[in-house]
Design an enzyme around this catalytic site. Structure first.
Site, PDB file in Angstrom:
ATOM      1  N   TYR A  66       0.810  -1.212   0.000  1.00 26.89           N
ATOM      2  CA  TYR A  66       0.000   0.000   0.000  1.00 26.89           C
ATOM      3  C   TYR A  66       0.847   1.268   0.000  1.00 26.89           C
ATOM      4  O   TYR A  66       0.411   2.308  -0.476  1.00 26.89           O
ATOM      5  CB  TYR A  66      -0.901   0.043   1.241  1.00 26.89           C
ATOM      6  CG  TYR A  66      -2.207  -0.675   1.080  1.00 26.89           C
ATOM      7  CD1 TYR A  66      -2.236  -2.025   0.780  1.00 26.89           C
ATOM      8  CD2 TYR A  66      -3.412  -0.006   1.250  1.00 26.89           C
ATOM      9  CE1 TYR A  66      -3.439  -2.696   0.658  1.00 26.89           C
ATOM     10  CE2 TYR A  66      -4.618  -0.668   1.124  1.00 26.89           C
ATOM     11  CZ  TYR A  66      -4.624  -2.007   0.827  1.00 26.89           C
ATOM     12  OH  TYR A  66      -5.811  -2.665   0.701  1.00 26.89           O
TER      13      TYR A  66
ATOM     14  N   LYS B 267       3.901 -15.119   2.274  1.00 30.13           N
ATOM     15  CA  LYS B 267       4.114 -15.838   1.006  1.00 30.13           C
ATOM     16  C   LYS B 267       5.616 -16.069   0.880  1.00 30.13           C
ATOM     17  O   LYS B 267       6.271 -15.610  -0.064  1.00 30.13           O
ATOM     18  CB  LYS B 267       3.535 -14.990  -0.146  1.00 30.13           C
ATOM     19  CG  LYS B 267       3.485 -15.700  -1.491  1.00 30.13           C
ATOM     20  CD  LYS B 267       2.462 -16.825  -1.565  1.00 30.13           C
ATOM     21  CE  LYS B 267       2.587 -17.564  -2.894  1.00 30.13           C
ATOM     22  NZ  LYS B 267       1.735 -18.784  -2.934  1.00 30.13           N
TER      23      LYS B 267
ATOM     24  N   ASP C 163      -2.123 -18.258   0.545  1.00 30.18           N
ATOM     25  CA  ASP C 163      -3.115 -18.978  -0.274  1.00 30.18           C
ATOM     26  C   ASP C 163      -3.755 -20.101   0.537  1.00 30.18           C
ATOM     27  O   ASP C 163      -4.974 -20.320   0.485  1.00 30.18           O
ATOM     28  CB  ASP C 163      -2.504 -19.493  -1.596  1.00 30.18           C
ATOM     29  CG  ASP C 163      -1.149 -20.174  -1.424  1.00 30.18           C
ATOM     30  OD1 ASP C 163      -0.603 -20.155  -0.305  1.00 30.18           O
ATOM     31  OD2 ASP C 163      -0.637 -20.724  -2.419  1.00 30.18           O
TER      32      ASP C 163
HETATM   33  C1  IPM Z   1     -10.191  -1.517   4.198  1.00 34.39           C
HETATM   34  C2  IPM Z   1     -10.520  -0.907   2.871  1.00 34.39           C
HETATM   35  C3  IPM Z   1      -9.420   0.083   2.498  1.00 34.39           C
HETATM   36  C4  IPM Z   1      -8.144  -0.705   2.420  1.00 34.39           C
HETATM   37  C5  IPM Z   1      -9.699   0.846   1.199  1.00 34.39           C
HETATM   38  C6  IPM Z   1     -10.988   1.627   1.273  1.00 34.39           C
HETATM   39  C7  IPM Z   1      -8.559   1.749   0.819  1.00 34.39           C
HETATM   40  O1  IPM Z   1     -10.684  -1.892   1.909  1.00 34.39           O
HETATM   41  O2  IPM Z   1     -10.085  -0.766   5.186  1.00 34.39           O
HETATM   42  O3  IPM Z   1     -10.052  -2.731   4.260  1.00 34.39           O
HETATM   43  O4  IPM Z   1      -7.856  -1.338   1.390  1.00 34.39           O
HETATM   44  O5  IPM Z   1      -7.389  -0.680   3.397  1.00 34.39           O
END
Ligand code: IPM
Ligand code: MG
Length: 361
Positions: free
Chosen positions: A146, A195, A227
């Site tokens: 992320y 993984k 998985d």
């Molecule tokens: C979550 C959501 C968020 C994430 C999105 C909205 C960015 O899916 O809190 O799980 O991926 O973290």
């Protein structure tokens, strides 16, 4: 006690569910003698509409100044909402990722518990739902895929997109410590999910988790490939106590875990840093299709408020009272549409909130 709570109603069903959680918290305040001080900030689409950006500095400052943050949901319909015509860094989700990073909320706790009253809503075989399950997903929230470097380029006329999955050992260690600490207060088992048969970041993850485990001889550690974990969650969810995993795996597995509980409308979450501060939000999204219709299930947000009482304010008795109210209302047969089954009484979001508030003892 004075509880300074910043609220992010957000988008879609967010404002409705946050209103009901506030109603329940007000009742907790009256019953147990606490003063609830709420202040709302804008985030996500609601902030884009007013400020042109999904999160402002002012909003972050107001969040930081509070003892805790209670959030509804953000985002809209990704195919029809004008928010998704904006560049990715200006879309609603960027506000959520931004606040997680700005507040250093690296530990995301997502409990997935099967309420006996809702066992019929569990999509798994009856022998699995009858046995029940109670797990907690500890998702790393400010690193990994992320937050690694990403870009889209064009090389010799070929478009190419690059995302990177980065973890340093300190990031892994601090989330592992949280997982082991919590496992100690639960059933004493950590399943670390990675993984490691493919990814370097997972191999480091495994090593560091093992180092942390040395300090917790009373907690059992097992490693599981992601998985396989996805499969085990539907085959035998009762085997899990604490699942510890990186950001992206946790995102996916927590949706899966929530679905096997029967309704994503029931699942709370807490995002914590190294202090008592936290951001509390339901695990579900903004459900734009049912927004404003009094159809949403406020229970996940109410249970998130209970987690807030427990983790940010150390008010265990009050948190228990909220969780008891949820169990009581379910026992009495009240259901919002998403968890409705035969013989139950259908109620809307507002009535569910009132029923819960009335049952705070
Ligand atoms: C979550 C959501 C968020 C994430 C999105 C909205 C960015 O899916 O809190 O799980 O991926 O973290
Ligand atoms: Mg998700």
């Amino acid at each position: 006690m004075k509880l300074q709570i910043t609220c992010i109603p957000g988008d879609g069903i967010g404002p409705e569910i946050v209103a009901e959680a506030k109603k329940v918290l007000e009742k907790v305040g009256q019953t147990y003698g606490h003063e609830m001080v709420f202040e709302d900030i804008l985030m996500g689409g609601a902030s884009i509409d007013v400020h042109g950006v999904p999160l402002t500095e002012e909003a972050v400052e107001k969040a930081k100044a509070a003892d805790a943050v209670l959030m509804g949901s953000i985002g809209g319909d990704t195919t029809t909402s004008p928010w998704y015509k904006l560049p990715p860094n200006l879309r609603p989700e960027a506000g959520l990722l931004g606040i997680r990073k700005a507040l250093n909320l690296f530990a995301n706790l997502r409990p997935a518990y099967l309420y006996p009253e809702l066992a019929a809503a569990c999509p798994l075989k009856e022998k699995i739902s009858q046995a029940g399950f109670d797990m907690l997903i500890m998702r790393e929230l400010t690193g990994g895929l992320y937050f690694g470097e990403r870009r889209t380029v064009e090389e010799n006329g070929v478009r190419k997109a690059i995302d990177t999955l980065v973890y340093d050992e300190n990031e892994i260690r601090r989330i592992a410590v949280k997982a082991f600490d919590i496992a100690r207060k639960r059933r004493g088992k950590v399943t670390s999910v990675d993984k490691a048969n493919v990814l370097d970041s997972s191999r480091l993850w495994r090593k560091v988790v093992e180092e942390v485990a040395v300090g917790y001889p009373d907690v059992a550690l097992e490693h599981m490939l992601v998985d396989n974990c996805a499969m085990q969650l539907v085959k035998d969810p009762a085997q899990f106590d604490v699942i510890l995993t990186e950001n992206m795996f946790g995102d996916i597995l927590s949706d899966e875990a929530s679905m096997v509980t029967g309704s994503i409308g029931m699942l709370a979450s807490a995002s914590l840093n190294d202090t008592k501060f936290g951001l509390y939000e339901p695990s579900h999204g903004s459900a734009p299709d049912i927004a404003g219709k009094d159809l949403a299930n406020p229970i996940a947000t109410v249970l998130s408020a209970a987690m807030m009482l427990r983790y940010s304010f150390d008010l265990d008795r009050e948190a228990d009272a909220v969780e008891e109210a949820v169990k009581q209302v379910l026992k009495e047969g009240y259901r919002t549409g998403d968890i409705l089954s035969e013989g139950c009484t259908r109620v809307g979001c507002r009535q569910m909130g009132s029923l819960l508030a009335e049952r705070i003892r």
